[in-house]
Write an enzyme that holds these catalytic residues in place. Structure first.
Site, PDB file in Angstrom:
ATOM      1  N   GLU A 139       0.803  -1.226   0.000  1.00 36.98           N
ATOM      2  CA  GLU A 139       0.000   0.000   0.000  1.00 36.98           C
ATOM      3  C   GLU A 139       0.834   1.275   0.000  1.00 36.98           C
ATOM      4  O   GLU A 139       0.436   2.279  -0.596  1.00 36.98           O
ATOM      5  CB  GLU A 139      -0.937   0.013   1.228  1.00 36.98           C
ATOM      6  CG  GLU A 139      -2.001  -1.071   1.227  1.00 36.98           C
ATOM      7  CD  GLU A 139      -3.062  -0.839   0.163  1.00 36.98           C
ATOM      8  OE1 GLU A 139      -3.199   0.301  -0.313  1.00 36.98           O
ATOM      9  OE2 GLU A 139      -3.749  -1.807  -0.207  1.00 36.98           O
ATOM     10  N   SER A 174     -53.708 -23.528  37.232  1.00 36.85           N
ATOM     11  CA  SER A 174     -53.368 -24.029  38.573  1.00 36.85           C
ATOM     12  C   SER A 174     -51.899 -23.868  38.935  1.00 36.85           C
ATOM     13  O   SER A 174     -51.526 -24.051  40.104  1.00 36.85           O
ATOM     14  CB  SER A 174     -53.761 -25.506  38.686  1.00 36.85           C
ATOM     15  OG  SER A 174     -55.164 -25.655  38.616  1.00 36.85           O
TER      16      SER A 174
END
Length: 683
Positions: free
Chosen positions: A94, A365
């Protein structure tokens, strides 16, 4: 009069002298201007920028549960945590002059400018690493002169404010490597399943080639093209003296093992739990969406990935495939800490993201233990007797309530609380709430962790006020904790990207009920899985002491219960008012619960529900309700708060003129205690 003409040489010298002065003056002015520009740029702060980082969610064992990035997966690491080979490879391909220039490579810039002028466009690039960093941090990718000027000025500022290593570190964490991976760490994990610091030379040179064209050079997309790019980078590193020819050849010949690509979609583990975490982060802890998704947070959760996997597998295997609309929810917690260990919010997250663990349904219940805990703290004992028969209840002066037992089955006799819990007798339950007053039961439920609105009416005893599985599970945790409520915890801590603790949750226990009453209730809830109990059908699938309570309505089937180590709740039903077949579909809640509890605790020895001080155990004659003697045919072991146990002996079965001889309660060497003493984990 004779005119003397100035010699051409003198004129040239005079002109040259003026030019030199002008040139020096211009050079001084230019230098001064550059100095002023540098001083100005040095004094100006760089634009604010928010570097998006990936937020990571961890399971309780440290495994990565999920990453949040929405297409920009980035994990910042210091330059010391990046392989030197990757750094050298990046510089070589780069910006080979990176260490020498001050933001610009003048030779490359001049060549690029010449080509741009010839072509009258911006097609030629000569950006250094510093320029690329300035563009990625602060600018768009538009190819205009205005953007290039801004890029140049920002590059100077970066060079003035940061060292080369600092610039390189920012760049290596910013650059895009394809497949949503930004920065070296995310890229290393994406392509090779390892950290950036552990990359080999071969892996580094392949990775360094990707940013030039993330799609074009991705080894996932075209491996041969990626290898060709790798060869170019190795040659560049050799050219610049970073590696030897031998190292280049060895790296190129080294086999590359890419990470197997997973299908990152809705099929990931614990999707409902991950949504719950996101909701807590934003709504409970006040962390905004942007910080949550892109702030690089580390979110540590309580989820047990092994339990979670078992929960998902069991729900998927038990729910019938020919009833695709039948849904289920499962929530499991450590009752000691409140840590949520598993959460299943539905059978298929891809089809429905609605989390039924948080949805509210009538518990039926399964709500009764909350009421019975209140009763035990207000004069009831496990031996309190009431008649099970059709009954009409009147409340609010003229209102009537006529409950019935399931299937119209009644004992038509006096039954005790243990029998009422075991068989889920509704008449006993409504008589109990009638004695207590509904508001007292509402208050008890609130103290145990029920936050939903409850109606203080007689039908509350039968679970007619909707609650969520998460709420009910928290209430059951307080029961098994001997009356200490513990808040459900899903997140233990949240760290920012600097390691600062933003959120920290620790277990909090609050005394909300009497420990003796709670322990007595736990003991009676074990009868649900005994012969004749509503949970007996799945008792053979459980190889450890458990306690719980079933619940059913026309539209819901529940089982909530626990061992000393784990409390879990399962709900089964339909989303849209479709009735549940109690025999076929209602049974599935029990089956899921039993299979999950056994699978989740596999590898742990059976644990007993211990009794606190203040409890006595005695044998009771089932018919008379008095202390049993050795002549009573069906003695039953009961536990009582000390001083509330019966004092009279049963004389119904005594031979004539014989004094009663009480049965002694069993010693501590019960079956489960003996089993736990020799238990060894299975392979």
């Amino acid at each position: 009069m004779e005119v003397i003409r100035e010699a051409p040489l003198l004129r040239y010298l005079r002109w040259a002298k003026k030019f030199v002065k002008f040139f020096i003056l211009s050079l001084l002015c230019l230098s001064f201007a550059i100095l002023l520009l540098i001083l100005y740029l040095r004094s100006q702060p760089l634009p604010e920028t928010f570097v998006k980082q990936t937020t990571t969610i961890y399971a309780s064992n440290g495994e990565v549960l999920d990453t949040m990035h929405r297409g920009e997966n980035r994990i910042l690491v210091p330059i010391q945590e990046i392989s030197p080979a990757l750094i050298d490879a990046t510089i070589a391909i780069e910006d080979r002059s990176f260490r020498e220039h001050y933001g610009f490579d003048w030779k490359r810039l001049a060549m690029a400018a010449y080509i741009d002028v010839i072509n009258m466009d911006m097609r030629q690039g000569a950006s250094t690493i510093t320029q690329q960093l300035a563009r990625n941090l602060y600018l768009t990718l538009d190819k205009t002169w205005d953007r290039k000027i801004k890029e140049a000025l920002l590059s100077i500022q970066l060079e003035l404010n940061y060292s080369k290593n600092e610039i390189l570190e920012m760049y290596m964490n910013q650059i895009y490597y394809g497949h949503s991976a930004y920065g070296a760490q995310a890229a290393a994990q994406t392509y090779f399943g390892k950290n950036a610091k552990d990359l080999s030379l071969a892996e580094s040179t392949m990775l360094a080639g990707i940013p030039k064209g993330p799609t074009y050079y991705s080894p996932f997309n075209d491996f041969e093209r990626a290898k060709s790019r790798q060869k170019l980078i190795l040659d560049s590193m050799e050219r610049d003296g970073m590696i030897s020819s031998k190292q280049a050849d060895q790296a190129f010949a080294e086999p590359i093992k890419l990470k197997e690509r997973t299908n990152e979609n809705l099929a990931e583990q614990a999707p409902y739990f991950r949504d719950y975490i996101a909701s807590l982060v934003k709504n409970k802890y006040g962390i905004d969406e942007e910080l949550f998704i892109h702030g690089g947070l580390k979110i540590h959760t309580t989820l047990d990935p092994v339990m979670q996997k078992k929960a998902e597998e069991i729900v998927a295997s038990v729910l019938p495939k020919d009833s695709p609309n039948l849904q289920a929810a499962l929530i499991a917690m450590d009752p000691d800490t409140g840590y949520i260990k598993a959460m299943v919010g539905g059978r298929d997250y891809k089809t429905s993201q609605y989390n039924r663990v948080l949805g509210k349904r009538q518990p039926g219940s399964s709500f009764k233990p909350i009421m019975y805990l209140s009763a035990l703290q207000n004069g009831y004992t496990p031996l309190t007797l009431m008649k099970s028969e059709p009954t009409v209840f009147t409340y609010d002066q003229n209102k009537q309530y006529i409950p019935s037992n399931f299937g119209g089955r009644y004992a038509h006799a006096m039954i005790n609380m243990r029998e009422a819990i075991k068989t889920s007798d509704n008449i006993y339950a409504v008589k109990t709430i009638d004695f207590l007053g509904p508001q007292k039961v509402v208050d008890e439920a609130k103290s145990l962790g029920i936050t939903s609105n409850l109606q203080a009416v007689p039908s509350l005893a039968l679970g007619t006020s909707p609650v969520s599985p998460l709420e009910l599970n928290a209430a059951y945790a307080a029961i098994v904790n001997k009356g200490e409520a513990v808040k459900p915890i899903a997140i233990t801590s949240i760290e920012d990207n600097q390691g600062n603790i933003l959120v920290e949750e620790k277990p909090e226990k609050t005394r909300v009920a009497d420990p003796v009453a709670s322990a007595l209730l736990v003991n009676m809830m074990q009868s649900v899985f005994e012969r004749g109990g509503t949970g007996f059908r799945v008792a053979n699938e459980i190889n450890r002491p458990v306690a719980g309570k079933t619940g059913s309505t026309d539209y819901d089937a529940w089982l909530s219960g626990f061992t000393p180590q784990l409390v879990s709740t399962v709900w089964v039903g339909y989303d849209k008012n479709q009735k549940v077949d109690d025999v076929k579909e209602g049974y599935l809640s029990k089956k899921i619960w039993a299979q999950f509890m056994e699978a989740a605790l596999k590898g742990q020895p059976p644990a007993l529900f211990d009794m606190p001080a203040g409890i006595v155990s005695v044998y009771i004659d089932a018919q008379s309700g008095k202390l049993a003697t050795e002549h009573c045919p069906t003695p039953q072991l009961f536990y009582f708060a000390s001083g509330t146990e019966p004092q009279e002996y049963c004389t119904d079965h005594l031979p004539e003129n014989e004094a009663p001889t009480p049965l002694k309660p069993p010693d501590s060497s019960t079956f489960w205690q003996r089993m736990g003493s020799w238990w060894k984990p299975s392979d």
